[in-house]
Design a protein around this motif. Structure first.
Motif, PDB file in Angstrom:
ATOM      1  N   GLU A 131      14.363  -3.839  16.484  1.00  0.00           N
ATOM      2  CA  GLU A 131      15.259  -4.575  15.592  1.00  0.00           C
ATOM      3  C   GLU A 131      16.007  -3.575  14.710  1.00  0.00           C
ATOM      4  OE1 GLU A 131      13.653  -7.742  13.321  1.00  0.00           O
ATOM      5  OE2 GLU A 131      12.548  -8.615  15.019  1.00  0.00           O
ATOM      6  N   ASN A 132      17.255  -3.327  15.078  1.00  0.00           N
ATOM      7  CA  ASN A 132      18.065  -2.382  14.306  1.00  0.00           C
ATOM      8  C   ASN A 132      19.528  -2.615  14.655  1.00  0.00           C
ATOM      9  OD1 ASN A 132      18.126  -0.010  12.481  1.00  0.00           O
ATOM     10  ND2 ASN A 132      19.104   0.972  14.234  1.00  0.00           N
ATOM     11  N   ASN A 133      20.397  -2.391  13.699  1.00  0.00           N
ATOM     12  CA  ASN A 133      21.829  -2.629  13.937  1.00  0.00           C
ATOM     13  C   ASN A 133      22.449  -1.580  14.843  1.00  0.00           C
ATOM     14  OD1 ASN A 133      21.808  -4.890  12.273  1.00  0.00           O
ATOM     15  ND2 ASN A 133      22.280  -3.697  10.436  1.00  0.00           N
ATOM     16  N   ASP A 134      22.057  -0.319  14.673  1.00  0.00           N
ATOM     17  CA  ASP A 134      22.702   0.784  15.386  1.00  0.00           C
ATOM     18  C   ASP A 134      21.748   1.383  16.420  1.00  0.00           C
ATOM     19  OD1 ASP A 134      25.085   0.533  13.934  1.00  0.00           O
ATOM     20  OD2 ASP A 134      24.257   1.702  12.272  1.00  0.00           O
ATOM     21  N   LEU A 135      21.857   0.856  17.629  1.00  0.00           N
ATOM     22  CA  LEU A 135      21.002   1.306  18.736  1.00  0.00           C
ATOM     23  C   LEU A 135      21.816   2.153  19.699  1.00  0.00           C
ATOM     24  CD1 LEU A 135      19.087  -2.020  19.498  1.00  0.00           C
ATOM     25  CD2 LEU A 135      18.330  -0.106  18.071  1.00  0.00           C
ATOM     26  N   TRP A 136      21.191   3.224  20.166  1.00  0.00           N
ATOM     27  CA  TRP A 136      21.839   4.133  21.127  1.00  0.00           C
ATOM     28  C   TRP A 136      20.862   4.289  22.293  1.00  0.00           C
ATOM     29  CZ3 TRP A 136      24.400   9.377  19.400  1.00  0.00           C
ATOM     30  CH2 TRP A 136      24.973  10.009  20.515  1.00  0.00           C
ATOM     31  N   TYR A 137      21.234   3.730  23.440  1.00  0.00           N
ATOM     32  CA  TYR A 137      20.347   3.773  24.599  1.00  0.00           C
ATOM     33  C   TYR A 137      20.707   4.920  25.535  1.00  0.00           C
ATOM     34  CZ  TYR A 137      18.039  -0.636  23.546  1.00  0.00           C
ATOM     35  OH  TYR A 137      17.281  -1.614  22.956  1.00  0.00           O
ATOM     36  N   ILE A 138      19.665   5.618  26.000  1.00  0.00           N
ATOM     37  CA  ILE A 138      19.821   6.623  27.041  1.00  0.00           C
ATOM     38  C   ILE A 138      19.031   6.161  28.262  1.00  0.00           C
ATOM     39  CG2 ILE A 138      20.224   8.550  25.454  1.00  0.00           C
ATOM     40  CD1 ILE A 138      17.256   9.324  25.833  1.00  0.00           C
ATOM     41  N   PRO A 139      19.365   6.675  29.466  1.00  0.00           N
ATOM     42  CA  PRO A 139      18.669   6.234  30.682  1.00  0.00           C
ATOM     43  C   PRO A 139      17.164   6.483  30.615  1.00  0.00           C
ATOM     44  CG  PRO A 139      20.690   7.379  31.257  1.00  0.00           C
ATOM     45  CD  PRO A 139      20.511   7.557  29.778  1.00  0.00           C
ATOM     46  N   GLN A 140      16.434   5.690  31.340  1.00  0.00           N
ATOM     47  CA  GLN A 140      14.976   5.784  31.396  1.00  0.00           C
ATOM     48  C   GLN A 140      14.578   6.987  32.259  1.00  0.00           C
ATOM     49  OE1 GLN A 140      11.451   5.365  30.324  1.00  0.00           O
ATOM     50  NE2 GLN A 140      12.556   3.468  29.833  1.00  0.00           N
ATOM     51  N   THR A 141      13.723   7.836  31.731  1.00  0.00           N
ATOM     52  CA  THR A 141      13.172   8.976  32.458  1.00  0.00           C
ATOM     53  C   THR A 141      11.903   9.417  31.747  1.00  0.00           C
ATOM     54  OG1 THR A 141      13.491  11.315  33.055  1.00  0.00           O
ATOM     55  CG2 THR A 141      14.735  10.493  31.163  1.00  0.00           C
ATOM     56  N   LYS A 142      11.031  10.099  32.468  1.00  0.00           N
ATOM     57  CA  LYS A 142       9.827  10.635  31.837  1.00  0.00           C
ATOM     58  C   LYS A 142      10.115  11.901  31.040  1.00  0.00           C
ATOM     59  CE  LYS A 142       6.615   8.728  35.259  1.00  0.00           C
ATOM     60  NZ  LYS A 142       5.655   9.063  36.334  1.00  0.00           N
ATOM     61  N   LEU A 143      11.338  12.400  31.145  1.00  0.00           N
ATOM     62  CA  LEU A 143      11.747  13.592  30.390  1.00  0.00           C
ATOM     63  C   LEU A 143      12.958  13.256  29.515  1.00  0.00           C
ATOM     64  CD1 LEU A 143      11.418  16.229  33.267  1.00  0.00           C
ATOM     65  CD2 LEU A 143       9.851  15.929  31.313  1.00  0.00           C
ATOM     66  N   PRO A 144      12.793  12.351  28.556  1.00  0.00           N
ATOM     67  CA  PRO A 144      13.942  11.881  27.773  1.00  0.00           C
ATOM     68  C   PRO A 144      14.574  12.958  26.897  1.00  0.00           C
ATOM     69  CG  PRO A 144      11.886  11.109  26.793  1.00  0.00           C
ATOM     70  CD  PRO A 144      11.533  11.719  28.122  1.00  0.00           C
ATOM     71  N   GLU A 145      13.815  14.030  26.615  1.00  0.00           N
ATOM     72  CA  GLU A 145      14.341  15.083  25.747  1.00  0.00           C
ATOM     73  C   GLU A 145      15.606  15.719  26.323  1.00  0.00           C
ATOM     74  OE1 GLU A 145       9.769  15.387  25.903  1.00  0.00           O
ATOM     75  OE2 GLU A 145      11.432  15.076  27.281  1.00  0.00           O
ATOM     76  N   PHE A 146      15.695  15.757  27.657  1.00  0.00           N
ATOM     77  CA  PHE A 146      16.849  16.389  28.305  1.00  0.00           C
ATOM     78  C   PHE A 146      18.102  15.519  28.224  1.00  0.00           C
ATOM     79  CE2 PHE A 146      13.225  18.567  30.094  1.00  0.00           C
ATOM     80  CZ  PHE A 146      13.641  19.895  30.116  1.00  0.00           C
ATOM     81  N   LEU A 147      17.959  14.302  27.793  1.00  0.00           N
ATOM     82  CA  LEU A 147      19.103  13.423  27.526  1.00  0.00           C
ATOM     83  C   LEU A 147      19.337  13.281  26.025  1.00  0.00           C
ATOM     84  CD1 LEU A 147      18.258  10.622  30.095  1.00  0.00           C
ATOM     85  CD2 LEU A 147      19.915  12.450  30.385  1.00  0.00           C
ATOM     86  N   ALA A 148      18.264  13.240  25.258  1.00  0.00           N
ATOM     87  CA  ALA A 148      18.394  13.099  23.807  1.00  0.00           C
ATOM     88  C   ALA A 148      19.067  14.320  23.196  1.00  0.00           C
ATOM     89  CB  ALA A 148      17.018  12.882  23.176  1.00  0.00           C
TER      90      ALA A 148
END
Length: 634
Positions: free
Chosen positions: A585-602
């Protein structure tokens, strides 16, 4: 820290040196200058501020077709960034001009001695002290051999050159080496003199300097991009070596013995395209968008089936513990890797800031491996830590991007990140490539320790499959990320301060996100472990103090969400970066693709946010104030 270049050849040297300085401006941009010979007299042109100011001055000069020139772009250490402190500096007797990167630690002692001899100083720099020290040594040598000082033999110079153009070269070499033996600290220096109108001299000690080998032309510079349009053949100078350059030849010698040294010529795989903006507004944006390619390049030759291949390390034993030492962004990459090294390799890890480590009395374990990380391979504090550990007999693995750099040559083994040239001062693709290698390092030691364990094999294979898929995922995500980054940058451009929060592997990324925002937009930002926010920092939260929170789809997700809700309950605004398939629950959401290594997208997402914020605020993205790309002085 500063950028230096020298050229001897068949082209007009001044335009070439200016061009080289443009490619070195990421190393410093407080002021700039160049020197050349005109009618056998030294001409020096200097300007404070960006390189364009120097270009305007040079354009007004009548004759700049000399075949030899030296240049400098400065990051101030001694003295304000004003014209009188700009390089090149001339000696009192106009016998020499010098450009210098580094710090002469005993400059005050030398300066006091020279003042007693009647020398006058016009700047606050250690470099002016050094050039006059060389001039003083030169006068001593000339008196011994000719019975005259430099000013007394000037009238006879033309006639002497006609008979023997290299008459004074050995005497200037002798004076140059004698002065450098008396100067303590770090230096990469290039000297130009009317005494040797067909030559320049250059030397290094604990500061980067390399030689470019062309056809009928030679270059010395702080980094390869300075001469990349003309040659990719390079000789790496080692500490306490100097080089004598002319248009037709070069010789590398030892500063203490003058012994001529045989050096290997290396071919650099970088090309001019890699050092150009390629249509992007800024180098930083280009380098962020190159990261899918960087991921691919980092993996080439390092994966075989479900195994990690790091043959550089095969000769070293599996360590009982690992100590990672680095600075800045590289430190954040090392901190991130601690989680994976301990998970997959089951090896305890300590991560150290290099500038702190080298001035402690660290207690190292007998079976400890030292890993040093430096994009340039020339970071002064990291090199100091490397040397300290090697003196104690410990193996050191270097992770760096630059072939032939000091880290690469001095480490027991080196893993190259293969990220290509990174020109923007704010590091982006360098960290991503370091993270890839550090993850591979964790998997590599894991397979050496428990190669036959079926569960460990399955775990490694799963991570490797995720890693192999990342380049394509990131390539598709980057355009969407940039649009989101623009939206949030415009929305939060009012902020004077920012919190960055993360837990687990996201904690080090929170530190990096805050660092990037500070570097580029000059907005105060702090990275925190999410669980620490309630231990004091939450007192700062209000509607004008926003938070960038990383909430990965892992075991910490619910705890991170609780922290975000605590901030929101105190009227704090939050940008929450989530993975697809999770909710908050938050107004400003930023979605990145699902992966077990999310750091490489974040990581690229945060880089884009900082980039768009700085660009929107009108900041100099590629050259943030007070910063330089490579910190080669303490």
């Amino acid at each position: 820290m500063c950028g230096i270049i020298g050229y001897c050849g068949h082209r007009p040297a001044v335009p070439l040196v200016l061009e080289g300085l443009k490619r070195l401006e990421y190393r410093g941009y407080d002021s700039a200058g160049l020197a050349f010979l005109q009618l056998n007299k030294l001409e020096v042109i200097r300007s404070e501020g960006k390189l364009c100011n120097l270009e305007e001055k040079v354009a007004k000069t009548a004759n700049t077709f000399a075949p030899i020139s030296i240049g400098h772009t400065r990051w101030a250490t001694h003295g304000l960034p004003v014209e009188r402190n700009s390089h090149p500096h001339k000696s009192n007797n106009d016998a020499l001009a010098i450009v210098h990167n580094g710090i002469i630690e005993n400059f005050q002692e030398i300066k006091d001695e020279l003042i007693q001899k009647g020398y006058v100083f016009h700047s606050d720099t250690d470099t002016e002290v050094l050039v006059n020290l060389v001039a003083d040594e030169l006068d001593s040598v000339l008196q011994i051999n000719f019975g005259k000082k430099y000013v007394e033999i000037q009238q006879d110079m033309d006639e002497a050159f006609q008979k023997n153009p290299e008459l004074y070269l050995p005497f200037l070499e002798q004076a140059f080496c004698s002065a450098l033996q008396k100067a303590h600290g770090a230096y990469a220096v290039v000297v130009l003199s009317p005494l040797i109108p067909q030559h320049i001299l250059a030397a290094r000690l604990s500061a980067p300097l390399l030689l470019g080998i062309g056809i009928g032309e030679y270059f010395v510079a702080s980094d390869v991009p300075a001469f990349l349009p003309y040659t990719r053949d390079v000789v790496f100078l080692d500490d306490r070596e100097y080089v004598v350059l002319s248009a037709g030849a070069y010789a590398v010698k030892n500063i203490f013995t003058a012994e001529k040294l045989e050096k290997t010529v290396h071919h650099i795989p970088w090309d001019l395209q890699g050092a150009a903006k390629d249509g992007y507004k800024h180098f930083m944006l280009k380098e962020i968008m190159e990261q899918p390619k960087v991921l691919r390049d980092c993996l080439v030759g390092r994966l075989q089936d479900d195994r990690v291949c790091l043959p550089e390390l095969d000769g070293l034993p599996v360590p009982g513990s690992i100590r990672i030492i680095a600075c800045g962004t590289s430190y954040n990459a090392g901190l991130w890797s601690q989680y994976y090294l301990e998970q997959f390799a089951e090896i305890p890890v300590i991560v150290e800031i290099a500038s702190e480590f080298r001035y402690r009395k660290p207690i190292l374990k007998a079976d400890e491996l030292i890993v040093v990380i430096s994009q340039s391979g020339e970071t002064a504090d990291t090199l100091g830590a490397l040397r300290l550990c090697k003196e104690k007999g410990y193996p050191v693995v270097g992770i760096c991007n630059v072939l032939g750099s000091s880290v690469a040559r001095e480490a027991s083994a080196c893993l190259y990140t293969q990220a290509g040239p990174e020109i923007s001062v704010a590091s982006t693709k360098a960290m991503l490539s370091q993270m890839v290698l550090l993850l591979l390092l964790a998997l590599y030691y894991g397979q050496r320790k428990n190669a036959d364990c079926s569960h460990a094999k399955k775990l490694r294979a799963g991570i490797l499959n995720e890693l192999k898929a990342l380049p394509e995922i990131l390539e598709g995500a980057l355009p969407v990320m940039r649009d989101k980054a623009k939206k949030f940058a415009y929305q939060y451009a009012y902020a004077k301060s920012f919190f960055y929060l993360g837990r687990g592997t996201a904690y080090s990324l929170a530190l990096e996100g805050a660092l990037k925002l500070k570097e580029l937009s000059y907005i105060h930002a702090e990275g925190y472990a999410t669980g620490e926010i309630k231990h004091g920092p939450i007192a700062l939260i209000d509607p004008d103090f926003p938070t960038f929170a990383l909430a990965f789809d892992d075991d910490n997700f619910n705890k991170v969400c609780s922290g975000i809700l605590e901030i929101k309950s105190r009227q704090g605004n939050v940008i929450a970066l989530l993975q697809e398939g999770t909710e908050l629950e938050n107004n400003d959401l930023w979605y990145i693709p699902q992966t077990k290594l999310p750091e490489f997208l974040a990581l690229p997402a945060m880089q884009l946010f900082s980039y768009e914020m700085a660009d929107y605020l009108g900041k100099d993205v590629d050259q943030p104030r007070n910063l330089a790309k490579s910190v080669t002085v303490e």
